[in-house]
Design a protein around this motif. Structure first.
Motif, PDB file in Angstrom:
ATOM      1  N   LYS A  47       0.802  -1.222   0.000  1.00 25.07           N
ATOM      2  CA  LYS A  47       0.000   0.000   0.000  1.00 25.07           C
ATOM      3  C   LYS A  47       0.842   1.282   0.000  1.00 25.07           C
ATOM      4  CE  LYS A  47      -3.677  -2.548   0.322  1.00 25.07           C
ATOM      5  NZ  LYS A  47      -4.540  -2.755  -0.863  1.00 25.07           N
ATOM      6  N   LEU A  48       2.157   1.136   0.042  1.00 20.46           N
ATOM      7  CA  LEU A  48       3.032   2.308   0.042  1.00 20.46           C
ATOM      8  C   LEU A  48       3.617   2.532  -1.347  1.00 20.46           C
ATOM      9  CD1 LEU A  48       5.013   1.783   3.383  1.00 20.46           C
ATOM     10  CD2 LEU A  48       2.876   3.049   3.028  1.00 20.46           C
ATOM     11  N   ASN A  49       3.936   3.801  -1.651  1.00 23.37           N
ATOM     12  CA  ASN A  49       4.659   4.054  -2.893  1.00 23.37           C
ATOM     13  C   ASN A  49       6.161   3.912  -2.655  1.00 23.37           C
ATOM     14  OD1 ASN A  49       5.690   6.600  -1.909  1.00 23.37           O
ATOM     15  ND2 ASN A  49       3.701   7.542  -2.401  1.00 23.37           N
ATOM     16  N   LYS A  50       6.946   4.012  -3.707  1.00 25.99           N
ATOM     17  CA  LYS A  50       8.383   3.776  -3.583  1.00 25.99           C
ATOM     18  C   LYS A  50       9.034   4.779  -2.642  1.00 25.99           C
ATOM     19  CE  LYS A  50      12.607   3.012  -6.249  1.00 25.99           C
ATOM     20  NZ  LYS A  50      13.195   2.923  -7.617  1.00 25.99           N
ATOM     21  N   GLY A  51       8.615   6.017  -2.682  1.00 25.78           N
ATOM     22  CA  GLY A  51       9.190   7.023  -1.801  1.00 25.78           C
ATOM     23  C   GLY A  51       8.943   6.714  -0.340  1.00 25.78           C
ATOM     24  N   GLN A  52       7.774   6.202  -0.027  1.00 29.70           N
ATOM     25  CA  GLN A  52       7.471   5.832   1.358  1.00 29.70           C
ATOM     26  C   GLN A  52       8.293   4.628   1.808  1.00 29.70           C
ATOM     27  OE1 GLN A  52       3.271   5.468   0.503  1.00 29.70           O
ATOM     28  NE2 GLN A  52       2.775   7.255   1.785  1.00 29.70           N
ATOM     29  N   VAL A  53       8.514   3.668   0.903  1.00 27.81           N
ATOM     30  CA  VAL A  53       9.371   2.524   1.229  1.00 27.81           C
ATOM     31  C   VAL A  53      10.809   2.992   1.411  1.00 27.81           C
ATOM     32  CG1 VAL A  53      10.222   0.276   0.447  1.00 27.81           C
ATOM     33  CG2 VAL A  53       7.840   0.911   0.027  1.00 27.81           C
ATOM     34  N   GLN A  54      11.250   3.931   0.586  1.00 31.05           N
ATOM     35  CA  GLN A  54      12.585   4.511   0.755  1.00 31.05           C
ATOM     36  C   GLN A  54      12.733   5.146   2.137  1.00 31.05           C
ATOM     37  OE1 GLN A  54      12.548   7.197  -2.648  1.00 31.05           O
ATOM     38  NE2 GLN A  54      14.194   6.022  -3.629  1.00 31.05           N
ATOM     39  N   ALA A  55      11.726   5.884   2.551  1.00 30.51           N
ATOM     40  CA  ALA A  55      11.777   6.556   3.857  1.00 30.51           C
ATOM     41  C   ALA A  55      11.893   5.536   4.982  1.00 30.51           C
ATOM     42  CB  ALA A  55      10.540   7.427   4.048  1.00 30.51           C
ATOM     43  N   TRP A  56      11.150   4.437   4.882  1.00 30.53           N
ATOM     44  CA  TRP A  56      11.241   3.375   5.886  1.00 30.53           C
ATOM     45  C   TRP A  56      12.645   2.781   5.929  1.00 30.53           C
ATOM     46  CZ3 TRP A  56      11.949  -1.807   4.216  1.00 30.53           C
ATOM     47  CH2 TRP A  56      12.035  -2.733   5.268  1.00 30.53           C
ATOM     48  N   VAL A 230       7.590   3.353  18.298  1.00 29.29           N
ATOM     49  CA  VAL A 230       7.591   4.801  18.093  1.00 29.29           C
ATOM     50  C   VAL A 230       8.267   5.183  16.779  1.00 29.29           C
ATOM     51  CG1 VAL A 230       9.774   5.354  19.284  1.00 29.29           C
ATOM     52  CG2 VAL A 230       7.881   6.995  19.323  1.00 29.29           C
ATOM     53  N   GLN A 231       9.203   4.355  16.321  1.00 27.90           N
ATOM     54  CA  GLN A 231       9.817   4.638  15.025  1.00 27.90           C
ATOM     55  C   GLN A 231       8.794   4.537  13.896  1.00 27.90           C
ATOM     56  OE1 GLN A 231      13.932   2.927  14.428  1.00 27.90           O
ATOM     57  NE2 GLN A 231      13.463   1.980  16.408  1.00 27.90           N
ATOM     58  N   LEU A 232       7.889   3.572  14.009  1.00 30.94           N
ATOM     59  CA  LEU A 232       6.841   3.436  13.003  1.00 30.94           C
ATOM     60  C   LEU A 232       5.781   4.524  13.149  1.00 30.94           C
ATOM     61  CD1 LEU A 232       6.394  -0.447  12.878  1.00 30.94           C
ATOM     62  CD2 LEU A 232       7.765   1.017  11.389  1.00 30.94           C
ATOM     63  N   ASP A 233       5.508   4.937  14.383  1.00 31.56           N
ATOM     64  CA  ASP A 233       4.618   6.092  14.585  1.00 31.56           C
ATOM     65  C   ASP A 233       5.144   7.305  13.807  1.00 31.56           C
ATOM     66  OD1 ASP A 233       2.755   4.891  16.229  1.00 31.56           O
ATOM     67  OD2 ASP A 233       3.569   5.708  18.098  1.00 31.56           O
ATOM     68  N   ALA A 234       6.441   7.552  13.954  1.00 30.65           N
ATOM     69  CA  ALA A 234       7.042   8.718  13.298  1.00 30.65           C
ATOM     70  C   ALA A 234       6.992   8.590  11.777  1.00 30.65           C
ATOM     71  CB  ALA A 234       8.481   8.891  13.773  1.00 30.65           C
ATOM     72  N   LEU A 235       7.276   7.386  11.263  1.00 32.55           N
ATOM     73  CA  LEU A 235       7.209   7.174   9.818  1.00 32.55           C
ATOM     74  C   LEU A 235       5.791   7.379   9.296  1.00 32.55           C
ATOM     75  CD1 LEU A 235       9.509   4.046   9.486  1.00 32.55           C
ATOM     76  CD2 LEU A 235       9.835   6.194   8.251  1.00 32.55           C
ATOM     77  N   HIS A 236       4.819   6.857  10.017  1.00 34.63           N
ATOM     78  CA  HIS A 236       3.429   6.994   9.586  1.00 34.63           C
ATOM     79  C   HIS A 236       3.013   8.466   9.589  1.00 34.63           C
ATOM     80  CE1 HIS A 236      -0.903   6.336   9.338  1.00 34.63           C
ATOM     81  NE2 HIS A 236      -0.662   5.079   9.046  1.00 34.63           N
ATOM     82  N   HIS A 237       3.367   9.173  10.638  1.00 33.94           N
ATOM     83  CA  HIS A 237       3.004  10.589  10.748  1.00 33.94           C
ATOM     84  C   HIS A 237       3.643  11.401   9.619  1.00 33.94           C
ATOM     85  CE1 HIS A 237       1.697  14.230  12.810  1.00 33.94           C
ATOM     86  NE2 HIS A 237       2.927  14.708  12.726  1.00 33.94           N
ATOM     87  N   ALA A 238       4.903  11.114   9.324  1.00 25.99           N
ATOM     88  CA  ALA A 238       5.629  11.920   8.337  1.00 25.99           C
ATOM     89  C   ALA A 238       5.278  11.545   6.908  1.00 25.99           C
ATOM     90  CB  ALA A 238       7.131  11.768   8.566  1.00 25.99           C
ATOM     91  N   TYR A 239       5.242  10.244   6.599  1.00 22.64           N
ATOM     92  CA  TYR A 239       5.204   9.835   5.200  1.00 22.64           C
ATOM     93  C   TYR A 239       3.864   9.269   4.748  1.00 22.64           C
ATOM     94  CZ  TYR A 239      10.129  10.794   5.496  1.00 22.64           C
ATOM     95  OH  TYR A 239      11.327  11.447   5.679  1.00 22.64           O
ATOM     96  N   VAL A 240       2.970   8.971   5.678  1.00 28.74           N
ATOM     97  CA  VAL A 240       1.598   8.639   5.330  1.00 28.74           C
ATOM     98  C   VAL A 240       0.701   9.841   5.637  1.00 28.74           C
ATOM     99  CG1 VAL A 240      -0.343   7.074   5.739  1.00 28.74           C
ATOM    100  CG2 VAL A 240       1.993   6.178   5.749  1.00 28.74           C
ATOM    101  N   GLY A 242       1.802  12.886   5.960  1.00 29.12           N
ATOM    102  CA  GLY A 242       2.280  14.041   5.205  1.00 29.12           C
ATOM    103  C   GLY A 242       2.897  15.141   6.033  1.00 29.12           C
ATOM    104  N   HIS A 243       3.368  14.817   7.247  1.00 33.23           N
ATOM    105  CA  HIS A 243       3.934  15.832   8.129  1.00 33.23           C
ATOM    106  C   HIS A 243       5.441  15.602   8.282  1.00 33.23           C
ATOM    107  CE1 HIS A 243      -0.209  16.867   9.049  1.00 33.23           C
ATOM    108  NE2 HIS A 243      -0.425  15.598   9.352  1.00 33.23           N
TER     109      HIS A 243
END
Length: 254
Positions: A47-56, A230-240, A242-243
């Motif tokens: 469900k993620l695009n390539k940029g979101q996978v890159q961020a992870w 919390v690392q996944l919380d931050a990824l979700h907030h930023a890259y899903v 949009g913050h």
């Protein structure tokens, strides 16, 4: 099972035997391990695009590259030579050795395969602030708490193999930019994590001899699940959500 707060098991929890300790540890993993985080559902479900996978992958690199530092600190806590010998292979598992590839190099294969510049990845300049704070807190924990708690905090490895299998299958199925060659970190960890978890579980069951010590072991595992969550919380907030915070990695698609 008794209630577990965000920080600890309930003070009246009965931990009167090694078997009760193991049961509670497995309950913590079943209810708090980061395989349950919504971000992993998105990642493994395509469900993620390539940029979101890159961020992870970029942010997770900081965690992976810090594990040998954490393990060196754990080793420094023990006068017992046998424990140091047992623990030190964890460093070479991640750092590698002369002529052999380690987990950090395998993770860089993933980030490079995703199109990220290795120098940028290794600089860690683009990671989220919450990633850095959480990972550094883990190093501080194994440095400042008891040696028993330091080892107990590694027990998330009990639950890692299933997550790795889910990740390998899901990402290969759903992303055309993922190949088996860039997923070797996870396939290699299937055996390594099991071996490491077996030792750590046996250690805490043997050396946590009182209910209070067993409670410390449980709370150390809860702390570690928080580090991962919390690392996944931050990824979700930023890259899903949009913050993306100032200065952090911004995918090209964004």
């Amino acid at each position: 099972m008794n209630q577990i707060t965000a920080l600890s098991v309930a003070p009246d929890l009965e931990l009167d035997s090694p078997e009760a300790l193991e049961a509670q540890l497995r309950h913590i993993g079943a209810t708090r391990y980061h395989n349950l985080h919504p971000f992993h559902g998105l990642l493994h479900g395509g469900k993620l695009n390539k940029g979101q996978v890159q961020a992870w992958a970029l942010n997770r690199y900081f965690y992976q590259s810090t594990i040998p530092l954490k393990d060196a600190v754990v080793i420094s806590r023990f006068r017992d030579r046998a424990t140091r010998i047992e623990w030190r292979h964890r460093i070479s598992d991640h750092d590698g050795d002369i002529g052999s590839e380690g987990g950090i190099e395998r993770w860089l294969k993933l980030t490079t395969g995703l199109g990220l510049d290795p120098d940028y990845v290794e600089s860690t300049e683009g990671i989220l602030p919450a990633t850095r704070f959480a990972v550094e807190a883990y190093v501080h924990f194994v440095r400042d708490r008891t040696p028993l708690e330091a080892i107990a905090s590694s027990l998330t490895e009990l639950f890692a193999p299933n997550l790795h299998q889910e990740r390998i299958a899901g990402m290969l199925e759903h992303y055309d930019f993922i190949s088996p060659e860039v997923m070797t970190y996870f396939s290699r960890r299937l055996d390594q994590a099991t071996r490491d978890a077996d030792f750590a579980l046996d250690y805490v069951k043997t050396h946590a001899r009182t209910p209070e010590e067993r409670r410390l072991v449980c709370n150390a595992l809860i702390f570690k699940t928080n580090v991962l969550w919390v690392q996944l919380d931050a990824l979700h907030h930023a890259y899903v959500g949009g913050h993306i915070p100032p200065g952090a990695f911004v995918p090209e698609a964004t």
